[in-house]
Every structure is written in structure tokens, then in C-alpha cells.
Design an enzyme around this catalytic site. Structure first.
Site, PDB file in Angstrom:
ATOM      1  N   SER A 112       0.827  -1.209   0.000  1.00 49.01           N
ATOM      2  CA  SER A 112       0.000   0.000   0.000  1.00 49.01           C
ATOM      3  C   SER A 112       0.855   1.250   0.000  1.00 49.01           C
ATOM      4  O   SER A 112       1.968   1.268   0.549  1.00 49.01           O
ATOM      5  CB  SER A 112      -0.903   0.002   1.241  1.00 49.01           C
ATOM      6  OG  SER A 112      -1.520   1.254   1.438  1.00 49.01           O
TER       7      SER A 112
ATOM      8  N   TYR B 131      -2.170  -0.246  10.084  1.00 43.11           N
ATOM      9  CA  TYR B 131      -2.358  -0.804   8.744  1.00 43.11           C
ATOM     10  C   TYR B 131      -1.076  -0.656   7.930  1.00 43.11           C
ATOM     11  O   TYR B 131      -0.594  -1.612   7.319  1.00 43.11           O
ATOM     12  CB  TYR B 131      -3.521  -0.095   8.046  1.00 43.11           C
ATOM     13  CG  TYR B 131      -3.650  -0.468   6.585  1.00 43.11           C
ATOM     14  CD1 TYR B 131      -4.069  -1.746   6.207  1.00 43.11           C
ATOM     15  CD2 TYR B 131      -3.347   0.444   5.578  1.00 43.11           C
ATOM     16  CE1 TYR B 131      -4.182  -2.102   4.874  1.00 43.11           C
ATOM     17  CE2 TYR B 131      -3.455   0.101   4.239  1.00 43.11           C
ATOM     18  CZ  TYR B 131      -3.868  -1.168   3.892  1.00 43.11           C
ATOM     19  OH  TYR B 131      -3.963  -1.519   2.570  1.00 43.11           O
TER      20      TYR B 131
END
Length: 335
Positions: free
Chosen positions: A135, A160
Site C-alpha cells: 500500500s 495498517y
């Protein structure tokens, strides 16, 4: 590429009922490629949307679906033992920056334990290529732009992001130790039809249509490298049969940014949505939220150098396609 891919036995796509997994599976099935899908169908967002994606995929006889959880090592091991996939695209993960602050354990179970189980399976049942989702969140709030895969990413600002950085390190170690050809994909704000309802473009569309106020963080002073889903899946398809090679002391491991290389200001994004929908949004301006970043901006030189490819769908085109889908999918159901 199509004919070459057809020589491979089941191509495993984890997270096949998810947004990117669905679109990639659909793209490959339409090219005649056999796809093995794996997903736990969790309720992070509307399960009905995931089931509807699956129904579309199941119409193709070359699609096989197995329900299971990456965090369950026994399920993953049985999957690999039964199907022996040659190419694996690991897209299953617990997504969402803000949700990682509220429910951190889900991220450790799925993104850390689950990814470890995947790596172990690829070691014990050797694959020709492992591609996995990372990501743009790994870049944190760095000021240098555009973001390069060579930048230091040791300062994640959400759990995350930390799990995604951990995945990259874990994949590198397994690639080094066991010669697993591994490619990490740093996705930049992916959007499009059948997207995730927790994403801003999705909730903005719903609320503008319903006449509800939308929350605009950091007073709209944020930039995102919005990347349309078809660009993402085309890029992954280009990579499937191009595993990295071991070069001297370097393991067969590569990282790529997959972004539009053209950050858009959040307010321009909202104005584009308003124009497409034909309705002004009620705006509630709020400060920056914990875990959010000011901007994302992908350096995609690796894609252009290695694959002669660069995402180029404009937000005007991409958002029009999303809004058209939204109207067909939701409004006709009076939702």
C-alpha cells in the site's frame, strides 16, 4: 499473454470476493484463464456486495471458489496441497487505515499471521511467482514527492501501514531464504465500480445523491493519487509471467508503485463528483484524522521501465464509470 497464461494450472487469487480481487479474477477469466479464488467473506463491509461479485465470477466455468481464512493455517495448507497453484496473487487483507486504530487485532490476524501462512505455503508448495498487495500507506507523511520504492519507509503512522511494511520485509526474507520469486505492489487509492463502501469516493457518492453532508478532512487540503481499477488489473496481468530473477546477491524480489502519477486535490475530486452526479454536496469540514496522510504521489518509473506501462485513466473518466455503476447497482434497487 493470454495463451501463455492458459498453460498454467489454477492461478490462485486470495481476496477474490474483494474489490481488486474480483476485478482481476474477472479480467483473467474473460481471457480464458482458470482462476482459483479464496476469500473469508468477512463483514468489514456489506457482505452482499462480496456475494454479488462472487456470483458474477461463478458464471464462468473456469472459476473455482474456496471459502477460507488466511489466518487459518490448516485451510491455507489444504488449499495449496489440493490445487498446487503456480502463480499466486495475494490480495486478501484487512483493509482500512482508520479501522486499524479501532480494531488492531484484525490486522495482526489477517495481515501478519495470514501473510505468514501464505509465505509458508509458497515455501512448502513452491510457486513460480508470488505477487502480493502492499500500500501507498507505507510512505507515511513524508514530504518528498513523488514517492519512490527506494525511499525510506520506516515511519508508518498507522497500524495498517505497519502491517504492509511488515509484509514487504517478510516477503523479502522468504525470497532470500527460499528463492520464492516475489513482487510487492504498492497500490495508490484504487477506485471504480464494485468498489469498497468504506472508501471516500463511494460514501461521497451515496451521500451527495441522498442529500446528506459529507465529511471533508483537513479542510479539503489533501492530495491523492487516485488509480482506476482497470489500470490496476492490467498492470498485474502484465506482471504475472514476469517473476523477478535472482541477481548475484540479490534475491528474486521486486517492489512497484501502482499509481496514476498525478495527485488530485480532494476538493477537485469532490467538484468532479458533483458535476457528474449533477448535485452539490453539503460539506462538513473537519481536521485531519489520526492515521491519515496529507498526500500520496506515485513514482511509477519502475512500471514504465520494466513493463512499458503507466496508469492513465483520468478521474473524470473513472468517476463517471463508477457513478454509472452505482446508479445501476443501487438506485434501481431503491437503496
Amino acid at each position: 499473454m493470454k495463451n501463455e497464461l492458459n498453460f498454467h494450472r489454477n492461478m490462485l487469487i486470495t481476496g477474490a470476493a474483494g474489490f481488486i480481487g474480483f476485478h482481476l479474477s474477472k479480467r483473467l477469466l474473460e481471457r480464458g484463464v482458470a482462476v482459483l479464488g479464496f476469500d473469508n467473506l468477512n463483514d468489514y463491509y456489506d457482505v452482499n456486495l462480496k456475494l454479488d461479485r462472487l456470483e458474477i465470477l461463478k458464471k464462468n466455468k473456469k472459476f473455482t471458489f474456496v471459502e477460507g481464512d488466511l489466518a487459518d493455517n490448516e485451510s491455507v495448507t489444504k488449499l495449496f496441497a489440493a490445487y498446487r497453484p503456480e502463480i499466486v496473487v495475494n490480495l486478501a487483507a484487512q483493509a482500512g487505515v482508520r479501522h486499524s486504530i479501532e480494531n488492531p487485532r484484525a490486522y495482526m490476524d489477517s495481515n501478519i499471521t495470514g501473510f505468514f501462512n501464505m509465505l509458508e505455503a509458497c515455501r512448502n508448495y513452491p510457486v513460480k511467482h508470488l505477487l502480493y498487495a502492499s500500500s501507498s500507506s507505507v510512505y507515511g507523511n513524508q514530504e518528498k514527492t513523488p514517492f519512490s520504492v527506494n525511499d525510506n519507509v520506516d515511519n508508518p503512522i498507522s497500524l495498517y501501514a505497519a502491517t504492509k511494511k511488515s509484509n514487504e520485509l517478510m516477503a523479502y526474507a522468504y525470497s532470500h531464504l527460499y528463492d520464492i520469486p516475489a513482487t510487492g505492489l504498492r497500490f495508490f487509492t484504487v477506485y471504480g465500480p464494485y468498489g469498497r463502501p468504506d472508501m471516500a469516493y463511494f460514501s461521497f457518492t451515496k451521500k451527495i445523491i441522498n442529500g446528506e453532508p459529507i465529511k471533508i478532512f483537513n479542510n479539503g487540503d489533501m492530495y491523492r493519487d487516485f488509480t482506476y481499477i482497470d489500470d490496476i488489473t492490467q498492470c498485474i496481468e502484465n506482471m504475472l509471467l514476469c517473476p523477478p530473477k535472482r541477481e548475484n546477491a540479490n534475491p528474486p524480489y521486486k517492489l512497484y508503485n501502482i499509481g496514476n502519477n498525478k495527485p488530485e486535490r480532494l476538493m477537485h475530486f469532490v467538484e468532479t463528483l458533483e458535476k457528474i452526479i449533477g448535485k452539490k454536496a453539503q460539506k462538513e469540514f473537519l481536521p485531519m484524522q489520526p492515521g491519515d496522510v496529507y498526500q500520496t504521489y506515485a513514482d511509477v518509473s519502475g512500471l514504465t521501465d520494466d513493463f512499458d506501462f503507466k496508469p492513465d485513466t483520468t478521474i473524470e473518466v473513472g468517476l463517471q464509470k463508477f457513478v454509472d455503476w452505482y446508479g445501476n447497482y443501487y438506485l434501481r434497487r431503491d437503496i
